[in-house]
Design an enzyme around this catalytic site. Structure first.
Site, mmCIF file in Angstrom:
data_model
loop_
_atom_site.group_PDB
_atom_site.id
_atom_site.type_symbol
_atom_site.label_atom_id
_atom_site.label_comp_id
_atom_site.label_asym_id
_atom_site.label_seq_id
_atom_site.Cartn_x
_atom_site.Cartn_y
_atom_site.Cartn_z
ATOM 1 N N ILE A 13 0.761 -1.234 -0.066
ATOM 2 C CA ILE A 13 -0.017 -0.018 -0.041
ATOM 3 C C ILE A 13 0.733 1.414 -0.005
ATOM 4 O O ILE A 13 0.562 2.365 -0.827
ATOM 5 C CB ILE A 13 -1.028 0.001 1.084
ATOM 6 C CG1 ILE A 13 -2.083 -1.204 1.021
ATOM 7 C CG2 ILE A 13 -1.598 1.399 1.238
ATOM 8 C CD1 ILE A 13 -2.689 -1.529 2.247
ATOM 9 N N GLY A 37 8.541 -5.249 3.212
ATOM 10 C CA GLY A 37 8.554 -4.499 1.852
ATOM 11 C C GLY A 37 9.781 -5.082 1.142
ATOM 12 O O GLY A 37 10.608 -5.576 1.645
ATOM 13 N N GLN A 77 1.711 3.702 7.189
ATOM 14 C CA GLN A 77 1.253 2.284 6.851
ATOM 15 C C GLN A 77 2.140 1.203 7.495
ATOM 16 O O GLN A 77 2.031 -0.094 7.382
ATOM 17 C CB GLN A 77 1.556 2.240 5.274
ATOM 18 C CG GLN A 77 0.935 3.188 4.657
ATOM 19 C CD GLN A 77 -0.567 3.388 4.713
ATOM 20 O OE1 GLN A 77 -1.307 2.422 4.713
ATOM 21 N NE2 GLN A 77 -0.800 4.556 5.183
ATOM 22 N N SER A 121 -7.714 -1.210 10.625
ATOM 23 C CA SER A 121 -8.061 -2.627 9.994
ATOM 24 C C SER A 121 -9.558 -3.204 10.246
ATOM 25 O O SER A 121 -10.047 -2.983 11.460
ATOM 26 C CB SER A 121 -7.015 -3.759 10.656
ATOM 27 O OG SER A 121 -7.557 -5.119 10.274
ATOM 28 N N TYR A 145 -3.016 -9.516 16.206
ATOM 29 C CA TYR A 145 -3.182 -8.396 15.421
ATOM 30 C C TYR A 145 -4.277 -7.593 15.274
ATOM 31 O O TYR A 145 -3.976 -6.275 15.364
ATOM 32 C CB TYR A 145 -2.930 -9.175 13.861
ATOM 33 C CG TYR A 145 -3.099 -8.309 12.724
ATOM 34 C CD1 TYR A 145 -2.167 -7.223 12.222
ATOM 35 C CD2 TYR A 145 -4.417 -7.856 11.969
ATOM 36 C CE1 TYR A 145 -2.302 -6.416 11.312
ATOM 37 C CE2 TYR A 145 -4.476 -6.985 10.874
ATOM 38 C CZ TYR A 145 -3.367 -6.120 10.872
ATOM 39 O OH TYR A 145 -3.680 -5.327 9.582
ATOM 40 N N VAL A 175 -7.382 -5.317 1.251
ATOM 41 C CA VAL A 175 -6.757 -4.711 0.073
ATOM 42 C C VAL A 175 -6.176 -5.471 -1.147
ATOM 43 O O VAL A 175 -5.325 -6.383 -0.438
ATOM 44 C CB VAL A 175 -5.903 -3.622 0.587
ATOM 45 C CG1 VAL A 175 -5.502 -2.510 -0.358
ATOM 46 C CG2 VAL A 175 -6.611 -3.063 1.765
ATOM 47 N N VAL A 189 -4.565 -13.780 0.055
ATOM 48 C CA VAL A 189 -5.220 -14.617 -0.733
ATOM 49 C C VAL A 189 -5.130 -14.241 -2.231
ATOM 50 O O VAL A 189 -4.822 -15.264 -3.088
ATOM 51 C CB VAL A 189 -6.669 -14.968 -0.195
ATOM 52 C CG1 VAL A 189 -7.721 -13.740 -0.209
ATOM 53 C CG2 VAL A 189 -7.309 -16.170 -0.889
ATOM 54 N N ARG A 213 -15.943 -11.572 1.579
ATOM 55 C CA ARG A 213 -15.034 -10.464 2.072
ATOM 56 C C ARG A 213 -15.192 -9.252 1.170
ATOM 57 O O ARG A 213 -15.632 -9.824 0.272
ATOM 58 C CB ARG A 213 -13.285 -10.982 1.833
ATOM 59 C CG ARG A 213 -12.930 -12.142 2.778
ATOM 60 C CD ARG A 213 -12.977 -11.433 4.354
ATOM 61 N NE ARG A 213 -12.552 -12.667 5.054
ATOM 62 C CZ ARG A 213 -13.314 -13.356 6.185
ATOM 63 N NH1 ARG A 213 -14.569 -13.397 5.695
ATOM 64 N NH2 ARG A 213 -12.654 -14.169 6.603
ATOM 65 N N ASP A 283 -10.768 -17.109 11.589
ATOM 66 C CA ASP A 283 -11.641 -16.479 10.240
ATOM 67 C C ASP A 283 -12.980 -16.135 10.687
ATOM 68 O O ASP A 283 -13.715 -17.245 11.334
ATOM 69 C CB ASP A 283 -11.567 -17.393 9.263
ATOM 70 C CG ASP A 283 -10.367 -16.924 8.355
ATOM 71 O OD1 ASP A 283 -9.383 -15.900 8.593
ATOM 72 O OD2 ASP A 283 -10.032 -17.681 7.380
#
Ligand SMILES: NC(=O)c1ccc[n+]([C@@H]2O[C@H](COP(=O)([O-])OP(=O)(O)OC[C@H]3O[C@@H](n4cnc5c(N)ncnc54)[C@H](O)[C@@H]3O)[C@@H](O)[C@H]2O)c1
Length: 322
Positions: A13, A37, A77, A121, A145, A175, A189, A213, A283
């Protein structure tokens, strides 16, 4: 135009935000330690006189202070993403996502930036089953998280009330798009499935594939960052926004779309079978955002529904991964 510090600017991002704002004429400082990154993400910017790279960690307050010097805005970010990563190593996720976040807030406050926009998030909705998700109704976090991202919101709220720093949190929903990393244990995914299908390998769906999603293309996320950074609406600041499309897609439909677009490049991909595994711990079955708050207060208008975004993303992956 102004100067923006983008932390995590070598990531998916962050590098897309960098490209967009450099093209608009802003100066951009990137603070990144390259933990997830990549140098190839920032390669195109290195010769741009308006771009500066600071290699270092947000866990070091002095580096945060140096990076934010003379910045007008911060787009924060940098974090360790991925729910499974945080389950495997909660201490490191907490150090980066909570202590690193606090360092950046303190540095931004002391540098008197005009605004601190940060990556929150959708995981903050936790075990809330309500659909669509509205910003004011959240459940209990389901992972380390998710805790870190919720703590970010709490700190930002307290800093805005206590020190007057203007903060906006963007709760990103799944995203995807160009430059998202398809490799590694914690790959998301969409790039993972695209890479597997390109190699004629079967993608594995966790569960039956009817989980859904609100997959959000990167251009919609860029738009939200720009609106949050520049809004003059006093009612729009010191709060959080769902950053999504407001539509949901099941995993089964997602794979169907990906196969459809990839088959335009290689017709054998149509024959690659999908396999199913057990559901993943933590999930939630469905995720769908209400984007009314962003529409009403920021004037958000997403340009890319999932199919349009997937088509663009797959074109990019085909040209860059093949
Ligand atoms: N991609 C998504 O679907 C999604 C969803 C919700 C929230 N987010 C959040 O958006 C942000 C960006 O995510 P992304 O998908 O681009 O991930 P990414 O892993 O591609 O980017 C994160 C960047 O932060 C950098 N970083 C990590 N730890 C650092 C540290 N200690 N100091 C400096 N830099 C550090 C990494 O090297 C990387 O370049 C993260 O805060 C993430 O939690 C992403």
């Amino acid at each position: 135009m102004g100067k923006i510090l983008i932390t995590g600017g070598a990531g998916f991002i962050g590098s897309n935000l960098t490209e967009y704002f450099l093209n608009k004429g802003f100066e951009v400082v990137c603070l990144d330690n390259f933990s997830t990154g990549h140098r190839h993400n920032i390669e195109p910017f290195l010769k741009n006189p308006n771009y500066k790279l600071i290699e270092g960690s947000i866990c070091d307050l002095e580096i945060c202070r140096a990076a934010v010097e003379n910045a007008d805005y911060v787009l924060h970010q940098a974090a360790l993403g991925s729910v499974p990563r945080s389950i495997n190593d909660p201490i490191t996720s907490n150090e980066v996502n909570v202590s690193g976040f606090l360092n950046m807030l303190v540095a931004a406050r002391d540098a008197k930036v005009k605004r601190f926009v940060y990556a929150a998030s959708s995981s903050t909705y936790g075990d809330s089953a309500a659909l669509p998700k509205v910003e004011e109704v959240i459940g209990k976090p389901l992972s380390p998280y998710a805790i870190t991202k919720y703590v970010n919101e709490l700190y930002a709220d307290v800093f805005s009330k206590t020190y007057g720093i203007e903060c906006i949190g963007l709760r990103y929903f799944n995203v995807f798009g160009r430059r998202q990393d398809p490799n590694g244990t914690y790959a998301a995914v969409i790039p993972l499935f695209v890479k597997q299908l390109m190699n004629h390998q079967s993608p594995k769906i966790n569960g039956t594939g009817d989980y859904s999603r609100d997959f959000t293309y990167i251009d919609n996320v860029i738009q939200m960052n720009e609106l949050a950074m520049l809004t003059n609406n006093p009612e729009a600041i010191n709060t959080v926004y769902n950053t999504a499309v407001g539509d949901r897609t099941t995993l089964n439909d997602l794979v169907t779309y990906i196969k459809k677009y990839l088959t335009e490049y290689d017709e054998k991909i149509a024959d690659v079978e999908v396999i199913h595994g057990p559901n993943r711990v933590g999930d939630i079955p469905h995720s769908l955002a209400s984007i009314d708050k962003a529409k009403n207060l920021l004037g958000y208008n997403p340009t890319h529904p999932i199919e349009k975004g997937l088509k663009e993303a797959i074109t990019w992956y085909w040209e860059n991964l093949k």
